[in-house]
Motif scaffolding. Structure first.
Motif, PDB file in Angstrom:
ATOM      1  N   ILE A 220      -4.343  48.488  24.406  1.00 37.62           N
ATOM      2  CA  ILE A 220      -4.800  47.267  23.735  1.00 37.62           C
ATOM      3  C   ILE A 220      -5.743  47.669  22.614  1.00 37.62           C
ATOM      4  CG2 ILE A 220      -6.023  45.078  23.974  1.00 37.62           C
ATOM      5  CD1 ILE A 220      -5.249  45.131  26.948  1.00 37.62           C
ATOM      6  N   ARG A 221      -5.441  47.164  21.407  1.00 43.11           N
ATOM      7  CA  ARG A 221      -6.255  47.461  20.228  1.00 43.11           C
ATOM      8  C   ARG A 221      -7.065  46.231  19.827  1.00 43.11           C
ATOM      9  NH1 ARG A 221      -4.473  52.020  17.238  1.00 43.11           N
ATOM     10  NH2 ARG A 221      -2.591  52.973  18.109  1.00 43.11           N
ATOM     11  N   SER A 222      -8.137  46.486  19.152  1.00 45.24           N
ATOM     12  CA  SER A 222      -8.970  45.379  18.668  1.00 45.24           C
ATOM     13  C   SER A 222      -8.319  44.737  17.440  1.00 45.24           C
ATOM     14  CB  SER A 222     -10.364  45.886  18.303  1.00 45.24           C
ATOM     15  OG  SER A 222     -11.107  44.877  17.662  1.00 45.24           O
ATOM     16  N   PRO A 223      -8.197  43.411  17.428  1.00 46.19           N
ATOM     17  CA  PRO A 223      -7.590  42.745  16.263  1.00 46.19           C
ATOM     18  C   PRO A 223      -8.555  42.589  15.092  1.00 46.19           C
ATOM     19  CG  PRO A 223      -8.197  41.123  17.900  1.00 46.19           C
ATOM     20  CD  PRO A 223      -8.524  42.461  18.496  1.00 46.19           C
ATOM     21  N   VAL A 224      -9.832  42.761  15.357  1.00 47.76           N
ATOM     22  CA  VAL A 224     -10.830  42.547  14.310  1.00 47.76           C
ATOM     23  C   VAL A 224     -11.915  43.616  14.430  1.00 47.76           C
ATOM     24  CG1 VAL A 224     -10.490  40.054  14.087  1.00 47.76           C
ATOM     25  CG2 VAL A 224     -12.090  40.944  15.796  1.00 47.76           C
ATOM     26  N   THR A 225     -12.742  43.680  13.410  1.00 47.25           N
ATOM     27  CA  THR A 225     -13.933  44.527  13.447  1.00 47.25           C
ATOM     28  C   THR A 225     -15.135  43.654  13.772  1.00 47.25           C
ATOM     29  OG1 THR A 225     -13.027  46.103  11.847  1.00 47.25           O
ATOM     30  CG2 THR A 225     -15.433  46.045  12.103  1.00 47.25           C
TER      31      THR A 225
ATOM     32  N   LEU B  25     -15.542  40.378  23.734  1.00 50.91           N
ATOM     33  CA  LEU B  25     -16.261  40.370  22.461  1.00 50.91           C
ATOM     34  C   LEU B  25     -15.309  40.226  21.271  1.00 50.91           C
ATOM     35  CD1 LEU B  25     -19.044  40.667  21.094  1.00 50.91           C
ATOM     36  CD2 LEU B  25     -18.646  43.143  21.053  1.00 50.91           C
ATOM     37  N   VAL B  26     -14.154  40.888  21.329  1.00 54.77           N
ATOM     38  CA  VAL B  26     -13.199  40.820  20.205  1.00 54.77           C
ATOM     39  C   VAL B  26     -12.295  39.605  20.299  1.00 54.77           C
ATOM     40  CG1 VAL B  26     -13.228  43.305  19.870  1.00 54.77           C
ATOM     41  CG2 VAL B  26     -11.503  42.302  21.381  1.00 54.77           C
TER      42      VAL B  26
END
Length: 724
Positions: A57-62, A277-278
């Motif tokens: 799973i990757r973060s969609p945003v910073t 958080l993301v």
């Protein structure tokens, strides 16, 4: 093709209604929204604490991770050691104190010795009182009186007794030994918990001195008494260092695309907190990505709407351009979305997209302004569509690549007559693609292997070459379907076997020859200023088609016949001459010729004055007005039409001259251009004075070549006479 043209014509007519225009923009917006919906739609993750992730799973945003940042700052702060400072003045003070004790003891001893000497040397006097020397206790008392109360209380009487019982020389030696030992020990840092060790060290140094036991014990006690803490905690310095450590910690961030949890990894509380958080745990209720996409598409549509609303062309042309743009745009987005589904292991698969195709088509068929707008919009769409599987993110590499590639195609085709260079443009675009790809990679410190280099080079070449091939392939269809005058169509119309050209050749051969001469002049002049030379040539072939109705009334066709105008009144002659422009336009419309050709036939004379017949009428005593002897117009609307009108007058005037010299030709050309300017015939086209100068020079050069064999210079005439 005719059926397609009829269908497109119906759609264009609908676009004249505001409702259908708005509907078209809504359709474009809807297509864009559908194409990018899946790329901004947040992932729906059914994750629980202490469960195992089935995929990475990757973060969609910073996002900024405040909790992690605070933990790092606390860790950095805890690593800072307390700051202790060495106070050297304590060392000096303690040495001074011990020195003063020894000095005071030496003074007491000296005074006691002085009293004893005084007593021994006195004259015997029976009446004088007997003075006893001070006892040890008295000396100790005298010493304490010379010292502070604290010192007198802290130092034992045994030590004081040993001091006052010693000689001055012994006290001096003892003082030096004690001060040296104290300096040696207190020159080092002595924190609170090391004071006793310091006392032991000074004791060790003084234990083996060559002093008598009593004095040795006294200096040991004074040495231990002098040793005290000289290192103290500095609160301010410590706090400052801790603050610097906190500030030196970079804020923790979860970067877009960063892997939060690996496949088959346990979701611990920290990972679960990062997922929350993301926004991956409450993504089902988030409408913000969809709102953002709606706003972006709205801006795109507004940009296109503003362009077409501001476009200063005829209503029919604007409708044509709008429909043409819509088709190319929808086709491009379809290709873009299709490529995004190709999975070959490279996230930059968008590099193969032939973006320059749409840019070059719009540049050639409309203008470069809309081509730039189209390129920017497609680049933005591509950065969303090729977002590497990370929802709500942008692939800036692909976006920048597509933007540069499209601009390269637009800039290379910098003139409307550069269509023959489309293939060259494709190679140029490929080169730019390569430069942009490696520039982006090197800036990101990417390390490529042989396979990577092969892919990127192939993608750059495919994008550029396919763009050129598709442009060449689509161009005829778009031009034919939308009634845009293409190069191929112009070449077809220039064929001498065309029915209308055969009509001119057989019915008005002089006019045909005149048209060919005007075509040569016009084409060279148009190409010299960057206008469409081929359009000018073909337009010249047909510009006098109206003369075929009454060919014998035009001087170029009056070979070995009487001029019929000699027997006609000026008004009748004027009507016949003027009619050839309107008659020609009607003939061309009847044969469904392109509008550009019809306009040339109708506008090449503008509203110029038939000076010969006007003056003839005036000389005949008729009451005439100048406006009655002018062509009905309209005036030339394009550069090509204006140049053809000038070339028409120039060719007829030069042909009427007998053995014209270069000077005569140049003077004639410039007079005709000046006359057109003064008469306002060039007011409605965008020819500049600089371009008119180029046109004049080109006409002169071409005419000198055409009439070279008919020019005889005075020197050559004299030589011929002598030879005869």
């Amino acid at each position: 093709m005719e059926k397609l043209q009829r269908q497109l014509a119906k759609i264009r007519n609908l676009l004249d209604v505001t409702f259908f225009r708005v509907l078209l923009f809504l359709i474009i917006g809807f297509i864009l929204y559908v194409a990018m919906f899946s790329n901004v739609k947040p992932e729906k993750l059914n994750l629980n604490l202490f469960s195992v992730a089935t995929e990475a799973i990757r973060s969609p945003v910073t996002v900024s991770d405040q909790e992690s940042t605070e933990k790092k700052r606390e860790a950095a702060e805890s690593q800072v050691k307390d700051v202790y400072v060495l106070k050297k003045e304590i060392n000096e003070n303690r040495v001074d104190l011990v020195t003063s004790i020894f000095d005071s003891a030496a003074e007491v001893v000296k005074e006691a010795e002085a009293e004893v000497i005084s007593e021994d040397s006195g004259v015997e006097n029976e009446d004088a009182p007997v003075i006893e020397p001070p006892t040890v206790e008295e000396k100790v008392t005298m010493l304490k009186e010379r010292l502070t109360e604290d010192v007198a209380k802290d130092v034992s009487d045994t030590t004081f007794t040993s001091l006052v019982s010693s000689s001055a020389s012994q006290l001096s030696i003892a003082k030096d030994l004690t001060v040296t030992a104290i300096n040696n020990v207190m020159s080092n840092r002595i924190p609170a918990d090391e004071v006793e060790n310091g006392k032991k060290r000074v004791e060790e140094e003084l234990k083996f001195t060559n002093l008598e036991n009593g004095l040795r014990n006294a200096v040991i006690e004074l040495g231990r008494y002098a040793i005290m803490q000289n290192e103290f905690f500095d609160v301010n310095a410590t706090q400052e260092l801790r603050q610097q450590a906190r500030e030196g910690v970079e804020p923790a961030k979860i970067l877009q695309g960063q892997i939060i949890v690996e496949e088959n990894q346990l979701i611990n509380p920290e990972i679960y907190r990062q997922l929350e958080l993301v926004g991956l745990l409450d993504s089902e209720n988030s409408l913000l990505p969809f709102l953002g996409l709606f706003l972006v598409i709205g801006l795109m549509i507004l940009a296109v709407y503003y362009y077409f609303n501001d476009l200063n062309v005829r209503r029919e042309t604007k409708q044509n351009y709008l429909l043409l743009f819509s088709i190319i745009f929808i086709l491009s987005i379809g290709i873009l979305k299709g490529i995004s589904y190709i999975n070959i292991g490279y996230s930059e698969i968008g590099y193969v997209y032939p973006v320059a195709m749409g840019a070059m088509l719009l540049k050639i068929m409309i203008d470069e302004r809309i081509a730039f707008i189209w390129t920017v919009i497609v680049a933005l769409c591509a950065s969303i569509i090729f977002n590497e599987g990370i929802t709500s993110s942008l692939n800036m590499n692909v976006g920048i690549y597509i933007l540069c590639s499209g601009i390269a195609g637009i800039l290379f085709l910098n003139k409307k007559n550069q269509r023959s260079k489309i293939l060259q443009a494709g190679l140029f675009i490929s080169l730019i693609n390569l430069v942009v790809i490696f520039a982006l990679g090197f800036m990101q410190n990417a390390h490529y292997n042989a396979l990577d280099y092969t892919f990127y080079i192939s993608a750059a070449l495919i994008s550029g070459i396919i763009s050129a091939v598709l442009t060449i392939g689509f161009l005829p269809f778009f031009e034919a379907g939308f009634g845009i005058l293409s190069t191929m169509r112009l070449i077809e119309l220039s064929n001498p076997n065309h029915p209308l050209l055969r009509k001119i050749l057989t019915e008005a051969s002089g006019t045909y020859h005149h048209s060919v001469m005007v075509a040569n002049l016009s084409e060279s002049a148009c190409e010299a200023i960057g206008a469409n030379g081929l359009l000018a040539r073909v337009g010249c072939y047909y510009h006098d088609i109206g003369k075929t109705n009454r060919p014998q009334f035009f001087i170029e066709n009056q070979m070995n016949i009487e001029n019929p105008h000699d027997r006609l009144p000026p008004q009748t002659s004027k009507n016949i001459i003027i009619a050839h422009a309107t008659d020609g336009a009607e003939i061309l419309r009847k044969h469904k010729m392109p509008k550009e050709i019809v306009d040339i036939a109708e506008q090449h004379h503008g509203t110029t004055l038939l000076k010969f017949f006007y003056h003839k009428a005036k000389e005949s005593g008729l009451d005439v007005e100048e406006k009655d002897y002018r062509y009905p117009g309209p005036k030339a609307q394009t550069k090509e039409t204006a140049i053809i009108g000038i070339a028409d007058s120039v060719e007829a005037a030069v042909r009427s001259m007998t053995s014209p010299t270069p000077e005569q030709i140049e003077g004639l050309v410039r007079n005709i251009i000046a006359d057109r300017l003064q008469d306002g015939q060039l007011n409605e086209c965008d020819l500049t004075l600089k371009e008119l100068e180029i046109v004049a020079n080109t006409f002169c050069e071409t005419l000198k070549g055409i009439f070279h064999s008919r020019i005889e210079y005075p020197e050559m005439t004299k030589q011929k006479v002598k030879q005869a």
